[in-house]
Design a protein around this motif. Structure first.
Motif, PDB file in Angstrom:
ATOM      1  N   ILE A   1      18.064 -33.562  -7.762  1.00 60.54           N
ATOM      2  CA  ILE A   1      19.333 -34.435  -8.418  1.00 60.54           C
ATOM      3  C   ILE A   1      19.354 -33.188  -9.492  1.00 60.54           C
ATOM      4  O   ILE A   1      20.570 -33.955 -10.790  1.00 60.54           O
ATOM      5  CB  ILE A   1      18.506 -35.713  -8.834  1.00 60.54           C
ATOM      6  CG1 ILE A   1      18.469 -36.637  -9.784  1.00 60.54           C
ATOM      7  CG2 ILE A   1      16.891 -34.629  -9.541  1.00 60.54           C
ATOM      8  CD1 ILE A   1      19.819 -37.156  -9.071  1.00 60.54           C
ATOM      9  N   GLU A   2      18.561 -32.469 -10.005  1.00 57.28           N
ATOM     10  CA  GLU A   2      19.038 -30.669 -11.086  1.00 57.28           C
ATOM     11  C   GLU A   2      20.395 -31.131 -11.129  1.00 57.28           C
ATOM     12  O   GLU A   2      20.714 -30.081 -11.596  1.00 57.28           O
ATOM     13  CB  GLU A   2      17.662 -29.888 -11.070  1.00 57.28           C
ATOM     14  CG  GLU A   2      15.686 -30.669 -11.938  1.00 57.28           C
ATOM     15  CD  GLU A   2      15.599 -30.585 -10.451  1.00 57.28           C
ATOM     16  OE1 GLU A   2      16.534 -30.873  -9.122  1.00 57.28           O
ATOM     17  OE2 GLU A   2      14.370 -31.098  -9.964  1.00 57.28           O
TER      18      GLU A   2
ATOM     19  N   VAL B   1      32.656 -25.430  -8.335  1.00 60.23           N
ATOM     20  CA  VAL B   1      32.417 -25.273  -6.976  1.00 60.23           C
ATOM     21  C   VAL B   1      31.267 -24.396  -7.346  1.00 60.23           C
ATOM     22  O   VAL B   1      31.346 -23.786  -8.039  1.00 60.23           O
ATOM     23  CB  VAL B   1      33.704 -24.559  -6.290  1.00 60.23           C
ATOM     24  CG1 VAL B   1      32.940 -24.349  -4.805  1.00 60.23           C
ATOM     25  CG2 VAL B   1      34.553 -25.290  -6.289  1.00 60.23           C
ATOM     26  N   PRO B   2      30.041 -24.564  -6.807  1.00 61.71           N
ATOM     27  CA  PRO B   2      28.628 -24.199  -6.970  1.00 61.71           C
ATOM     28  C   PRO B   2      28.490 -22.794  -6.497  1.00 61.71           C
ATOM     29  O   PRO B   2      29.700 -22.912  -5.591  1.00 61.71           O
ATOM     30  CB  PRO B   2      27.701 -24.712  -6.948  1.00 61.71           C
ATOM     31  CG  PRO B   2      28.679 -26.029  -5.885  1.00 61.71           C
ATOM     32  CD  PRO B   2      29.287 -26.055  -6.678  1.00 61.71           C
ATOM     33  N   ASP B   3      27.491 -22.042  -6.749  1.00 59.87           N
ATOM     34  CA  ASP B   3      27.311 -20.970  -6.172  1.00 59.87           C
ATOM     35  C   ASP B   3      27.043 -21.345  -4.146  1.00 59.87           C
ATOM     36  O   ASP B   3      26.065 -22.767  -4.166  1.00 59.87           O
ATOM     37  CB  ASP B   3      26.584 -20.427  -6.416  1.00 59.87           C
ATOM     38  CG  ASP B   3      26.306 -19.677  -7.781  1.00 59.87           C
ATOM     39  OD1 ASP B   3      27.706 -19.241  -7.835  1.00 59.87           O
ATOM     40  OD2 ASP B   3      25.837 -19.119  -8.512  1.00 59.87           O
TER      41      ASP B   3
ATOM     42  N   PRO C   1      23.844 -27.562   2.026  1.00 54.21           N
ATOM     43  CA  PRO C   1      24.966 -28.074   1.787  1.00 54.21           C
ATOM     44  C   PRO C   1      25.063 -29.475   0.656  1.00 54.21           C
ATOM     45  O   PRO C   1      25.517 -30.078  -0.060  1.00 54.21           O
ATOM     46  CB  PRO C   1      25.447 -28.397   3.511  1.00 54.21           C
ATOM     47  CG  PRO C   1      24.968 -26.847   3.784  1.00 54.21           C
ATOM     48  CD  PRO C   1      23.477 -26.352   3.989  1.00 54.21           C
ATOM     49  N   ARG C   2      23.489 -29.751   1.136  1.00 54.70           N
ATOM     50  CA  ARG C   2      23.241 -31.096   0.554  1.00 54.70           C
ATOM     51  C   ARG C   2      23.469 -30.760  -1.027  1.00 54.70           C
ATOM     52  O   ARG C   2      23.742 -31.420  -1.576  1.00 54.70           O
ATOM     53  CB  ARG C   2      21.765 -31.256   0.697  1.00 54.70           C
ATOM     54  CG  ARG C   2      20.954 -33.032  -0.063  1.00 54.70           C
ATOM     55  CD  ARG C   2      20.151 -32.898   1.005  1.00 54.70           C
ATOM     56  NE  ARG C   2      19.277 -34.442   0.646  1.00 54.70           N
ATOM     57  CZ  ARG C   2      19.068 -34.412  -0.730  1.00 54.70           C
ATOM     58  NH1 ARG C   2      18.162 -33.273  -1.567  1.00 54.70           N
ATOM     59  NH2 ARG C   2      18.316 -35.385  -1.476  1.00 54.70           N
ATOM     60  N   ASP C   3      22.783 -29.647  -1.273  1.00 55.92           N
ATOM     61  CA  ASP C   3      22.639 -29.467  -3.114  1.00 55.92           C
ATOM     62  C   ASP C   3      24.014 -29.031  -3.435  1.00 55.92           C
ATOM     63  O   ASP C   3      24.432 -29.538  -4.850  1.00 55.92           O
ATOM     64  CB  ASP C   3      21.557 -28.132  -3.368  1.00 55.92           C
ATOM     65  CG  ASP C   3      19.675 -27.979  -2.995  1.00 55.92           C
ATOM     66  OD1 ASP C   3      19.922 -30.022  -2.759  1.00 55.92           O
ATOM     67  OD2 ASP C   3      19.421 -27.313  -2.458  1.00 55.92           O
ATOM     68  N   ARG C   4      24.548 -28.842  -3.044  1.00 55.99           N
ATOM     69  CA  ARG C   4      26.134 -27.782  -3.111  1.00 55.99           C
ATOM     70  C   ARG C   4      26.729 -29.315  -3.214  1.00 55.99           C
ATOM     71  O   ARG C   4      27.750 -29.741  -4.636  1.00 55.99           O
ATOM     72  CB  ARG C   4      26.908 -27.092  -2.801  1.00 55.99           C
ATOM     73  CG  ARG C   4      26.275 -26.144  -2.416  1.00 55.99           C
ATOM     74  CD  ARG C   4      26.846 -24.798  -1.126  1.00 55.99           C
ATOM     75  NE  ARG C   4      28.358 -25.153  -1.034  1.00 55.99           N
ATOM     76  CZ  ARG C   4      29.451 -24.705  -2.068  1.00 55.99           C
ATOM     77  NH1 ARG C   4      28.659 -22.769  -2.569  1.00 55.99           N
ATOM     78  NH2 ARG C   4      30.433 -23.877  -1.374  1.00 55.99           N
TER      79      ARG C   4
ATOM     80  N   ILE D   1      26.037 -32.198  -4.312  1.00 56.35           N
ATOM     81  CA  ILE D   1      25.298 -33.195  -5.176  1.00 56.35           C
ATOM     82  C   ILE D   1      25.387 -32.206  -6.365  1.00 56.35           C
ATOM     83  O   ILE D   1      26.210 -33.575  -7.503  1.00 56.35           O
ATOM     84  CB  ILE D   1      23.930 -33.309  -5.148  1.00 56.35           C
ATOM     85  CG1 ILE D   1      23.154 -34.364  -4.299  1.00 56.35           C
ATOM     86  CG2 ILE D   1      23.061 -33.844  -6.141  1.00 56.35           C
ATOM     87  CD1 ILE D   1      21.504 -33.658  -3.745  1.00 56.35           C
ATOM     88  N   THR D   2      25.507 -31.013  -6.231  1.00 60.22           N
ATOM     89  CA  THR D   2      26.190 -31.040  -7.466  1.00 60.22           C
ATOM     90  C   THR D   2      28.035 -31.390  -7.992  1.00 60.22           C
ATOM     91  O   THR D   2      28.061 -31.018  -8.977  1.00 60.22           O
ATOM     92  CB  THR D   2      26.006 -29.114  -7.237  1.00 60.22           C
ATOM     93  OG1 THR D   2      24.607 -28.455  -7.587  1.00 60.22           O
ATOM     94  CG2 THR D   2      26.491 -28.242  -9.214  1.00 60.22           C
ATOM     95  N   MET D   3      28.362 -30.858  -6.876  1.00 59.51           N
ATOM     96  CA  MET D   3      29.492 -31.285  -6.888  1.00 59.51           C
ATOM     97  C   MET D   3      30.243 -32.467  -7.119  1.00 59.51           C
ATOM     98  O   MET D   3      30.886 -33.162  -7.892  1.00 59.51           O
ATOM     99  CB  MET D   3      30.466 -30.680  -5.719  1.00 59.51           C
ATOM    100  CG  MET D   3      30.542 -29.469  -4.967  1.00 59.51           C
ATOM    101  SD  MET D   3      32.098 -28.982  -4.202  1.00 59.51           S
ATOM    102  CE  MET D   3      30.564 -29.114  -2.959  1.00 59.51           C
ATOM    103  N   SER D   4      29.319 -33.703  -6.489  1.00 59.75           N
ATOM    104  CA  SER D   4      29.699 -34.970  -7.168  1.00 59.75           C
ATOM    105  C   SER D   4      29.077 -35.064  -8.869  1.00 59.75           C
ATOM    106  O   SER D   4      29.834 -36.256  -8.922  1.00 59.75           O
ATOM    107  CB  SER D   4      28.199 -35.324  -6.339  1.00 59.75           C
ATOM    108  OG  SER D   4      27.348 -35.848  -6.188  1.00 59.75           O
ATOM    109  N   GLY D   5      28.464 -34.292  -8.851  1.00 62.53           N
ATOM    110  CA  GLY D   5      27.721 -34.309 -10.656  1.00 62.53           C
ATOM    111  C   GLY D   5      29.172 -34.116 -11.344  1.00 62.53           C
ATOM    112  O   GLY D   5      29.845 -34.323 -12.170  1.00 62.53           O
ATOM    113  N   SER D   6      30.064 -32.700 -11.049  1.00 57.21           N
ATOM    114  CA  SER D   6      30.952 -32.461 -11.557  1.00 57.21           C
ATOM    115  C   SER D   6      32.628 -33.111 -11.921  1.00 57.21           C
ATOM    116  O   SER D   6      32.776 -33.461 -13.048  1.00 57.21           O
ATOM    117  CB  SER D   6      31.669 -30.737 -10.770  1.00 57.21           C
ATOM    118  OG  SER D   6      30.535 -30.308 -10.457  1.00 57.21           O
ATOM    119  N   ILE D   7      32.653 -33.752 -10.292  1.00 56.39           N
ATOM    120  CA  ILE D   7      33.520 -34.646 -10.035  1.00 56.39           C
ATOM    121  C   ILE D   7      33.033 -36.321 -11.762  1.00 56.39           C
ATOM    122  O   ILE D   7      34.425 -36.123 -12.437  1.00 56.39           O
ATOM    123  CB  ILE D   7      33.709 -35.317  -9.006  1.00 56.39           C
ATOM    124  CG1 ILE D   7      34.036 -34.404  -7.912  1.00 56.39           C
ATOM    125  CG2 ILE D   7      34.412 -36.411  -8.816  1.00 56.39           C
ATOM    126  CD1 ILE D   7      34.112 -34.864  -6.732  1.00 56.39           C
TER     127      ILE D   7
END
Length: 211
Positions: free
Chosen positions: A28-29, A129-131, A135-138, A140-146
């Motif tokens: 979630i971070e 786009v995260p580093d 896949p799951r962490d990426r 989650i991060t991309m959904s936060g960006s959107i």
């Protein structure tokens, strides 16, 4: 019964319970990092601000499609390969363009506004786009960006529309155009400094001109 409520709250406060130094939800971070990422650099922040001023010139019936197009484009941009040599330069240039349009033609040139909104969403998504990682962490991060980019633009549009509808004076529209022009001027200065960053002499000349 009313007199017992303070005792109930006191019992809740002093009751022992586990304390978590980190979020109990794994990954979630990354969502919060993605949520703030569209505002993490001046280029992205100025682009979203300029787009908010640009879309603020339209009514709700039109703006909802512009906002939806921006959100979908942001989502699509996350899956596009890197197709620009220097992201900040491209984003600053686009931010300057939307600010010019917001200042000179508010509420007009809908198709150009729609195209710039889509292009802005693609750029924001591509930069977010995260580093490489799980896949799951990426995801989650991309959904936060959107969500962060879409909410940021939505709130900015809402503020502009509220100002326009709350204050009907003629000078309010002029003030918003001036705000777009100043935002564009700041963007242009930032673009010039970014282009001059690799040339010390040009950078010093730019700073001297600004001073």
């Amino acid at each position: 019964m009313t007199q017992r409520w303070p005792l109930v709250w006191l019992a809740v406060i002093v009751a022992p319970s586990p304390a978590y130094a980190h979020s109990p939800l794994p990954g979630i971070e990354g969502f919060y990092i993605g949520l703030l990422h569209p505002f993490s650099t001046p280029a992205q922040a100025l682009l979203i601000l300029g787009t908010g001023l640009m879309t603020g010139g339209f009514g709700e019936s039109v703006a909802r499609w512009l906002l939806a197009a921006f959100g979908l484009a942001t989502m699509a941009g996350l899956f596009l390969p890197d197709w620009w040599p220097d992201p900040d330069v491209v984003v600053f240039a686009l931010a300057f363009g939307v600010c010019v349009l917001a200042a000179l033609a508010p509420g007009r040139l809908l198709w150009i506004v729609a195209g710039l909104s889509v292009l802005g969403g693609l750029l924001i998504g591509g930069i977010s786009v995260p580093d490489p990682g799980p896949p799951r962490d990426r995801a989650i991060t991309m959904s936060g960006s959107i969500l962060g980019a879409s909410l940021g633009l939505l709130y900015l549009y809402g503020i502009v529309r509220w100002i326009r509808e709350r204050y009907r004076w003629v000078w309010v529209g002029v003030a918003l155009r001036i705000a777009a022009a100043w935002t564009g001027a700041i963007t242009l200065v930032m673009l010039a400094l970014r282009l001059a960053a690799d040339d010390p002499e040009l950078l010093e000349a730019s700073l001297t001109t600004i001073r």
